[in-house]
Design an enzyme around this catalytic site. Structure first.
Site, short mmCIF file in Angstrom:
data_model
loop_
_atom_site.label_atom_id
_atom_site.label_comp_id
_atom_site.label_asym_id
_atom_site.label_seq_id
_atom_site.Cartn_x
_atom_site.Cartn_y
_atom_site.Cartn_z
N CYS A 1 28.77 2.70 -10.86
CA CYS A 1 29.79 3.37 -10.25
C CYS A 1 30.06 2.45 -8.96
O CYS A 1 29.02 2.40 -8.22
CB CYS A 1 29.67 4.78 -10.05
SG CYS A 1 30.85 5.24 -8.51
N LYS B 1 23.46 9.70 3.88
CA LYS B 1 22.40 10.38 3.99
C LYS B 1 21.03 9.69 3.93
O LYS B 1 20.23 9.83 4.95
CB LYS B 1 22.25 11.68 2.93
CG LYS B 1 23.03 12.89 3.16
CD LYS B 1 22.80 13.98 2.27
CE LYS B 1 23.71 14.96 2.22
NZ LYS B 1 23.88 15.59 0.79
N LYS C 1 27.88 1.57 6.00
CA LYS C 1 28.59 2.83 5.61
C LYS C 1 27.60 4.05 5.91
O LYS C 1 26.42 3.95 6.11
CB LYS C 1 28.26 2.52 4.05
CG LYS C 1 29.20 3.28 3.24
CD LYS C 1 29.15 2.97 1.82
CE LYS C 1 29.83 4.14 1.08
NZ LYS C 1 29.47 5.01 0.37
N HIS D 1 29.32 4.96 -5.73
CA HIS D 1 28.03 5.37 -5.66
C HIS D 1 26.84 4.69 -6.05
O HIS D 1 25.71 5.13 -5.84
CB HIS D 1 28.15 6.99 -6.46
CG HIS D 1 28.77 7.81 -5.68
ND1 HIS D 1 30.34 8.22 -6.32
CD2 HIS D 1 28.87 8.69 -4.84
CE1 HIS D 1 30.86 8.77 -5.61
NE2 HIS D 1 30.22 9.27 -4.91
N HIS E 1 35.53 13.48 7.52
CA HIS E 1 36.42 14.37 7.22
C HIS E 1 37.18 14.77 8.41
O HIS E 1 38.38 15.14 8.42
CB HIS E 1 35.63 15.71 6.82
CG HIS E 1 34.54 15.23 5.66
ND1 HIS E 1 33.17 15.47 6.01
CD2 HIS E 1 34.59 15.03 4.36
CE1 HIS E 1 32.59 14.84 4.66
NE2 HIS E 1 33.43 14.84 3.86
N CYS F 1 31.79 11.03 -8.88
CA CYS F 1 33.22 11.00 -8.69
C CYS F 1 33.74 12.17 -9.60
O CYS F 1 35.20 12.08 -9.42
CB CYS F 1 33.82 9.60 -9.06
SG CYS F 1 33.32 8.11 -8.00
N CYS G 1 31.09 8.95 -14.21
CA CYS G 1 30.56 9.00 -13.07
C CYS G 1 30.34 10.55 -12.53
O CYS G 1 31.65 11.09 -12.27
CB CYS G 1 30.99 8.40 -11.90
SG CYS G 1 30.15 8.56 -10.29
N HIS H 1 31.30 15.86 8.18
CA HIS H 1 31.27 14.88 9.10
C HIS H 1 32.22 14.16 9.88
O HIS H 1 33.31 14.61 9.58
CB HIS H 1 30.08 13.75 8.92
CG HIS H 1 30.64 12.94 7.51
ND1 HIS H 1 31.79 12.04 7.61
CD2 HIS H 1 30.20 12.89 6.24
CE1 HIS H 1 31.95 11.87 6.41
NE2 HIS H 1 31.05 12.22 5.48
N1 MSP Z 1 37.78 17.18 -2.71
C1 MSP Z 1 38.26 15.60 -2.46
C2 MSP Z 1 39.67 15.74 -2.22
C3 MSP Z 1 40.65 16.58 -3.16
S1 MSP Z 1 42.25 16.33 -2.55
C4 MSP Z 1 43.18 17.23 -3.39
C5 MSP Z 1 37.39 14.66 -1.89
N2 MSP Z 1 36.63 15.51 -0.88
S2 MSP Z 1 35.71 14.55 0.05
O1 MSP Z 1 35.09 15.80 0.65
O2 MSP Z 1 34.92 13.62 -0.40
O3 MSP Z 1 36.78 14.37 1.26
C6 MSP Z 1 37.19 13.02 1.07
C7 MSP Z 1 38.17 12.69 2.17
O4 MSP Z 1 37.20 12.84 3.46
C8 MSP Z 1 38.54 11.30 2.68
O5 MSP Z 1 39.58 11.28 1.54
C9 MSP Z 1 38.98 11.14 3.81
O6 MSP Z 1 39.95 11.83 4.00
C10 MSP Z 1 37.61 11.66 4.58
N3 MSP Z 1 36.56 10.95 4.70
C11 MSP Z 1 35.16 11.20 4.17
N4 MSP Z 1 34.54 10.14 4.68
C12 MSP Z 1 35.26 9.21 5.33
C13 MSP Z 1 34.77 8.18 6.22
N5 MSP Z 1 33.81 7.53 6.13
N6 MSP Z 1 35.89 7.62 6.96
C14 MSP Z 1 37.19 8.08 6.86
N7 MSP Z 1 37.41 9.16 6.21
C15 MSP Z 1 36.73 9.60 5.26
O7 MSP Z 1 37.40 13.69 -2.13
#
Ligand code: MSP
Length: 498
Positions: free
Chosen positions: A143, A313, A310, A146, A21, A129, A126, A18
């Site tokens: 957590c 889903k 926030k 979450h 990411h 996490c 958790c 989304h």
């Molecule tokens: N797989 C781990 C990261 C491992 S790195 C060695 C992870 N993945 S994740 O799919 O949850 O992605 C997290 C990342 O997505 C966050 O660190 C950020 O870069 C981005 N974001 C996900 N949701 C976000 C927001 N709502 N706002 C901004 N960025 C966020 O954690």
């Protein structure tokens, strides 16, 4: 010459990408394109994090194998990056053989060194996490991220001697003040490390979907220990520490990496704030244990909420970047995300704010400037190419240095502010000089004002291109020497939709 190596987190494949990411990946793309435009060799890595219980569960719910599930979601990530015009150099998946074997080799090296040892663990965990938490981290054993109760887990596990690196980490932060960025987030890390580090459980016996420990396959490697290693497995460390050298050399060639040292150490690991500790504490300690140099910077940006909430889903308010791009254009989205909020801070995504920014900065300031200039230029023949000097260009030279400083500090919002300061000057210049009126008494003077604008707009074009690649290409075309043509507005005004 060592490449500028920039990375995104590798994203979990338990659900689809989304706007959050996309934010991190777009930031890396912008920095990478900027560096490339300055002639620097760049290596930009992204990828997917595919092991662990959550992915196992997501696959189970979908009625497919974890690998089939991971293939599908990894493909969705690649597809989205294409849509968002992201030019990465390499995409690593933690199920890649190059990665799995590097993780296994690292594990055995640290085991032989005594930095990994076998023990027992019982604690509160958790599952979302994938991490143990004590009561200070999760008050009431709920957590904090979450909002779900932790579960009690007891198991035989291998530990990584994180505690051994407490002092070395503190010394490292002190000697490398740019490592923890932005600095306000760094303070939290220093305090956390000072409060005392505990050894970290780095294997699971109950998680089947993971990388098996070579010397004890009843254990799989903990997802975070596995995931962090992606930054070096993609950089070609395998060729140095794994058995099948020929395989790794071929993989490195495919990835565009000649030698590990040509890319490593990473210049920037760009991540979201919620995974800062993993990157700023555990990862550097792992590298210290391995005797591999540490990355130069770990930069944690803030989080986006949507219309004040926030994203979740359950709330059904997850912003799909593809939809926004389809409806309003990709470049306005790329622009908005980095202009609206100081990079590093939290931000809120609202359609009102998006439309306001679009109309003010893109439709009015930049779009109108371009059409006004080209319309006036049409009166005087071809767009010029001879060398040119003027006050606007002098200002542009100064701004160019300022922008470089901001980009190096990852102050993407400030870089855009600097670009728009020249755009503002140019619009004021037109309003003051009124070339259309001036032309009636002094045509040469009017023409010279327009020439100044064209040259300054070319500078703006170079600057905006990393942020808005298609817009940059279009501006370049419209402003290139030769006959002036008629074009549709770059950014037609938007009406606010309710
Ligand atoms: N797989 C781990 C990261 C491992 S790195 C060695 C992870 N993945 S994740 O799919 O949850 O992605 C997290 C990342 O997505 C966050 O660190 C950020 O870069 C981005 N974001 C996900 N949701 C976000 C927001 N709502 N706002 C901004 N960025 C966020 O954690």
């Amino acid at each position: 010459m060592k490449k500028f190596y920039i990375t995104t987190p590798i994203y979990y494949v338990n659900s689809y990408p989304h706007i959050g990411h996309s934010y991190t990946t777009l930031a890396c793309d912008i920095v990478s394109r900027y560096k490339k435009s300055r002639g620097a060799p760049v290596h930009f890595l992204t990828g997917t994090d595919e092991h662990g219980i959550n992915i196992e569960k997501a696959a189970q719910n979908a009625g497919v194998s974890p690998k089939e599930w991971a293939d599908k979601v990894a493909a969705a990530y690649k597809e989205l990056w294409k849509i968002l015009n992201i030019e990465y150099d390499d995409f690593i998946r933690t199920t890649d053989r190059r990665h799995e074997e590097t993780v296994q080799a690292i594990f055995e090296i640290l085991l032989a060194k005594g930095d990994i040892y076998l023990g027992n663990y019982s604690g509160m965990y958790c599952n979302s996490c994938e991490t143990y938490m004590d009561e200070t981290e999760a008050p009431g054993f709920i957590c904090p991220i979450h909002k779900k109760p932790l579960t009690e887990v007891k198991e035989e596990t291998y530990f990584f001697k994180l505690s051994k690196y407490q002092d070395a980490l503190l010394k490292f932060y002190e000697n490398n003040p740019d490592f923890l960025s932005p600095s306000f987030r760094g303070r939290e890390i220093v305090n956390f490390v000072k409060s005392g580090l505990k050894d970290l459980s780095v294997t699971r016996t109950k998680v089947a979907w993971g990388i098996p420990v070579l010397s004890n396959p009843a254990h799989t490697v903990y997802v975070w220990f596995d995931a962090l290693i992606n930054y070096v497995s993609a950089a070609g460390l395998g060729a140095k520490i794994c058995k099948d050298k020929a395989f790794f050399e071929t993989e490195n060639k495919k990835a565009g990496v000649k030698n590990f040292e040509d890319v490593w150490p990473a210049d920037v690991h760009l991540i979201g704030k919620e995974i800062y500790r993993f990157h700023a504490v555990i990862w550097p300690a792992m590298l210290m244990a391995l005797g591999v140099p540490l990355p130069k910077k770990v930069f944690a940006h803030g989080w986006w909420t949507v219309e004040g909430e926030k994203m979740s889903k359950t709330l059904g308010n997850i912003v799909d970047p593809k939809k926004v791009a389809d409806e309003y254009g990709l470049d306005p989205l790329r622009f908005f995300l980095f202009r609206e909020v100081p990079f590093g801070a939290d931000g809120d995504f609202s359609m009102d704010a998006f439309v306001r920014r679009y109309n003010a900065d893109l439709a009015n300031d930049l779009g109108n400037l371009l059409s006004r200039t080209l319309n006036m230029a049409a009166k005087y023949g071809d767009l010029p190419s001879a060398p040119h000097k003027c006050a606007l260009l002098e200002k542009a030279d100064a701004l160019d240095k300022e922008i470089e400083k901001h980009m190096d500090a990852l102050a993407l919002d400030k870089a855009l502010e600097s670009i728009w300061s020249l755009i503002g000057d140019m619009n004021r210049y037109i309003d003051e000089k009124k070339p259309w009126a001036l032309a009636k008494t002094d045509e040469a003077a009017a023409k010279s004002v327009i020439t100044d604008l064209i040259y300054a707009l070319r500078r703006v074009t170079d600057w905006v291109t990393p942020f808005m690649p298609s817009t940059g290409a279009e501006m370049k075309k419209r402003l290139s020497p030769g006959p002036v043509q008629k074009y549709a507005p770059l950014f037609p005004r938007l009406e606010v939709k309710k």
